[in-house]
Design a protein around this motif. Structure first.
Motif, PDB file in Angstrom:
ATOM      1  N   GLN A 266       0.834  -1.205   0.000  1.00  0.00           N
ATOM      2  CA  GLN A 266       0.000   0.000   0.000  1.00  0.00           C
ATOM      3  C   GLN A 266       0.875   1.264   0.000  1.00  0.00           C
ATOM      4  O   GLN A 266       0.529   2.266  -0.621  1.00  0.00           O
ATOM      5  CB  GLN A 266      -0.959  -0.003   1.192  1.00  0.00           C
ATOM      6  CG  GLN A 266      -2.031  -1.075   1.110  1.00  0.00           C
ATOM      7  CD  GLN A 266      -2.964  -0.901  -0.078  1.00  0.00           C
ATOM      8  OE1 GLN A 266      -3.181   0.192  -0.583  1.00  0.00           O
ATOM      9  NE2 GLN A 266      -3.541  -2.010  -0.537  1.00  0.00           N
ATOM     10  N   THR A 267       2.005   1.201   0.670  1.00  0.00           N
ATOM     11  CA  THR A 267       2.934   2.334   0.700  1.00  0.00           C
ATOM     12  C   THR A 267       3.542   2.545  -0.685  1.00  0.00           C
ATOM     13  O   THR A 267       3.670   3.690  -1.154  1.00  0.00           O
ATOM     14  CB  THR A 267       4.023   2.109   1.770  1.00  0.00           C
ATOM     15  OG1 THR A 267       3.391   1.831   3.020  1.00  0.00           O
ATOM     16  CG2 THR A 267       4.908   3.337   1.917  1.00  0.00           C
ATOM     17  N   ALA A 268       3.905   1.462  -1.350  1.00  0.00           N
ATOM     18  CA  ALA A 268       4.425   1.571  -2.722  1.00  0.00           C
ATOM     19  C   ALA A 268       3.389   2.204  -3.632  1.00  0.00           C
ATOM     20  O   ALA A 268       3.705   3.100  -4.432  1.00  0.00           O
ATOM     21  CB  ALA A 268       4.806   0.177  -3.231  1.00  0.00           C
TER      22      ALA A 268
ATOM     23  N   ALA B 294       8.960   4.220  -4.550  1.00  0.00           N
ATOM     24  CA  ALA B 294       8.024   3.100  -4.470  1.00  0.00           C
ATOM     25  C   ALA B 294       8.733   1.753  -4.525  1.00  0.00           C
ATOM     26  O   ALA B 294       8.278   0.787  -3.898  1.00  0.00           O
ATOM     27  CB  ALA B 294       6.991   3.195  -5.592  1.00  0.00           C
ATOM     28  N   VAL B 295       9.825   1.673  -5.276  1.00  0.00           N
ATOM     29  CA  VAL B 295      10.486   0.386  -5.542  1.00  0.00           C
ATOM     30  C   VAL B 295      10.800  -0.410  -4.270  1.00  0.00           C
ATOM     31  O   VAL B 295      10.430  -1.584  -4.179  1.00  0.00           O
ATOM     32  CB  VAL B 295      11.743   0.569  -6.421  1.00  0.00           C
ATOM     33  CG1 VAL B 295      12.588  -0.702  -6.473  1.00  0.00           C
ATOM     34  CG2 VAL B 295      11.349   0.993  -7.826  1.00  0.00           C
ATOM     35  N   PRO B 296      11.481   0.170  -3.273  1.00  0.00           N
ATOM     36  CA  PRO B 296      11.802  -0.670  -2.104  1.00  0.00           C
ATOM     37  C   PRO B 296      10.568  -1.172  -1.365  1.00  0.00           C
ATOM     38  O   PRO B 296      10.593  -2.262  -0.783  1.00  0.00           O
ATOM     39  CB  PRO B 296      12.651   0.238  -1.208  1.00  0.00           C
ATOM     40  CG  PRO B 296      12.650   1.582  -1.827  1.00  0.00           C
ATOM     41  CD  PRO B 296      12.059   1.494  -3.185  1.00  0.00           C
ATOM     42  N   PHE B 297       9.495  -0.414  -1.412  1.00  0.00           N
ATOM     43  CA  PHE B 297       8.269  -0.873  -0.759  1.00  0.00           C
ATOM     44  C   PHE B 297       7.638  -2.025  -1.551  1.00  0.00           C
ATOM     45  O   PHE B 297       7.163  -2.995  -0.967  1.00  0.00           O
ATOM     46  CB  PHE B 297       7.278   0.282  -0.577  1.00  0.00           C
ATOM     47  CG  PHE B 297       7.715   1.271   0.458  1.00  0.00           C
ATOM     48  CD1 PHE B 297       7.661   0.966   1.811  1.00  0.00           C
ATOM     49  CD2 PHE B 297       8.199   2.513   0.082  1.00  0.00           C
ATOM     50  CE1 PHE B 297       8.070   1.871   2.776  1.00  0.00           C
ATOM     51  CE2 PHE B 297       8.616   3.440   1.032  1.00  0.00           C
ATOM     52  CZ  PHE B 297       8.550   3.122   2.378  1.00  0.00           C
ATOM     53  N   TYR B 298       7.630  -1.915  -2.885  1.00  0.00           N
ATOM     54  CA  TYR B 298       7.153  -3.046  -3.697  1.00  0.00           C
ATOM     55  C   TYR B 298       7.983  -4.290  -3.401  1.00  0.00           C
ATOM     56  O   TYR B 298       7.456  -5.380  -3.199  1.00  0.00           O
ATOM     57  CB  TYR B 298       7.254  -2.735  -5.192  1.00  0.00           C
ATOM     58  CG  TYR B 298       6.130  -1.925  -5.766  1.00  0.00           C
ATOM     59  CD1 TYR B 298       4.794  -2.291  -5.598  1.00  0.00           C
ATOM     60  CD2 TYR B 298       6.400  -0.793  -6.540  1.00  0.00           C
ATOM     61  CE1 TYR B 298       3.768  -1.552  -6.158  1.00  0.00           C
ATOM     62  CE2 TYR B 298       5.373  -0.051  -7.106  1.00  0.00           C
ATOM     63  CZ  TYR B 298       4.061  -0.436  -6.916  1.00  0.00           C
ATOM     64  OH  TYR B 298       3.044   0.293  -7.483  1.00  0.00           O
ATOM     65  N   GLU B 299       9.303  -4.120  -3.409  1.00  0.00           N
ATOM     66  CA  GLU B 299      10.183  -5.268  -3.186  1.00  0.00           C
ATOM     67  C   GLU B 299       9.968  -5.874  -1.805  1.00  0.00           C
ATOM     68  O   GLU B 299       9.963  -7.097  -1.664  1.00  0.00           O
ATOM     69  CB  GLU B 299      11.641  -4.851  -3.385  1.00  0.00           C
ATOM     70  CG  GLU B 299      11.952  -4.540  -4.838  1.00  0.00           C
ATOM     71  CD  GLU B 299      13.347  -4.005  -5.080  1.00  0.00           C
ATOM     72  OE1 GLU B 299      13.866  -4.237  -6.189  1.00  0.00           O
ATOM     73  OE2 GLU B 299      13.927  -3.344  -4.187  1.00  0.00           O
TER      74      GLU B 299
END
Length: 169
Positions: A46-48, A60-65
């Motif tokens: 949700q943060t991503a 966004a990338v580190p949150f997706y990962e």
């Protein structure tokens, strides 16, 4: 009130803010929630999403990962996270990572045409034009409701496999 109840309520409030268009406020709340729950895949996803919605793709990338790194996402959220990450990699010019992520999405969700569409774009960006067109033509043949496309579905599907063929099917 339990910590889990608080977590669920705070997450629901942040998602509601995002859905109402108050994305920056949602992002701030989600970043704080992610700091409090660093192993929570759903919060990370949700943060991503909130970062992506604000055009903050690199953030966004580190949150997706993080969201994809372990269990905890529903199938729908996992699908969204893979598609979001693949698309974000593409926007950032990280085309090889986009292709790898979107291929993973196609493998996990083979009936989802969005993965194949975004994969075709990433393949184009990596210079794999033939593969990109093949993928799009196959998707078109399989999913189009356009009557004129449907009438040529067999030929389109055939030529998608060999674009250099010129004989009539």
């Amino acid at each position: 009130m339990s910590d889990e109840g608080t977590r669920d309520e705070l997450l629901a409030e942040a998602v509601e803010l995002r859905e109402r268009g108050e994305v920056e406020q949602a992002r701030r709340r989600l970043v704080a929630l992610a700091a409090d729950h660093p192993e929570d895949a759903e919060i990370a996803y949700q943060t991503a999403w909130a970062h992506d919605a604000l055009g903050l793709e690199a953030e966004a990338v580190p949150f997706y990962e993080r969201g994809l790194s372990g269990p905890g996402l529903s199938d729908a959220d996992r699908r969204g996270a893979l598609l979001g990450l693949g698309s974000t990699f593409r926007v950032l010019g990280r085309f090889t990572e986009a292709v790898d992520t979107l291929r993973r999405g196609v493998e996990e969700f083979p009936d989802d045409g969005a993965f194949r569409t975004f994969l075709a774009m990433a393949l184009y960006n990596t210079g794999h034009h033939h593969d990109a067109i093949r993928l799009l033509l196959t998707l078109l043949a399989e999913t189009s409701d356009d009557p004129s496309v449907r009438s040529y579905r067999r030929a389109i599907a055939h030529y998608a496999q060999d674009l250099d063929e010129t004989e009539t099917v």
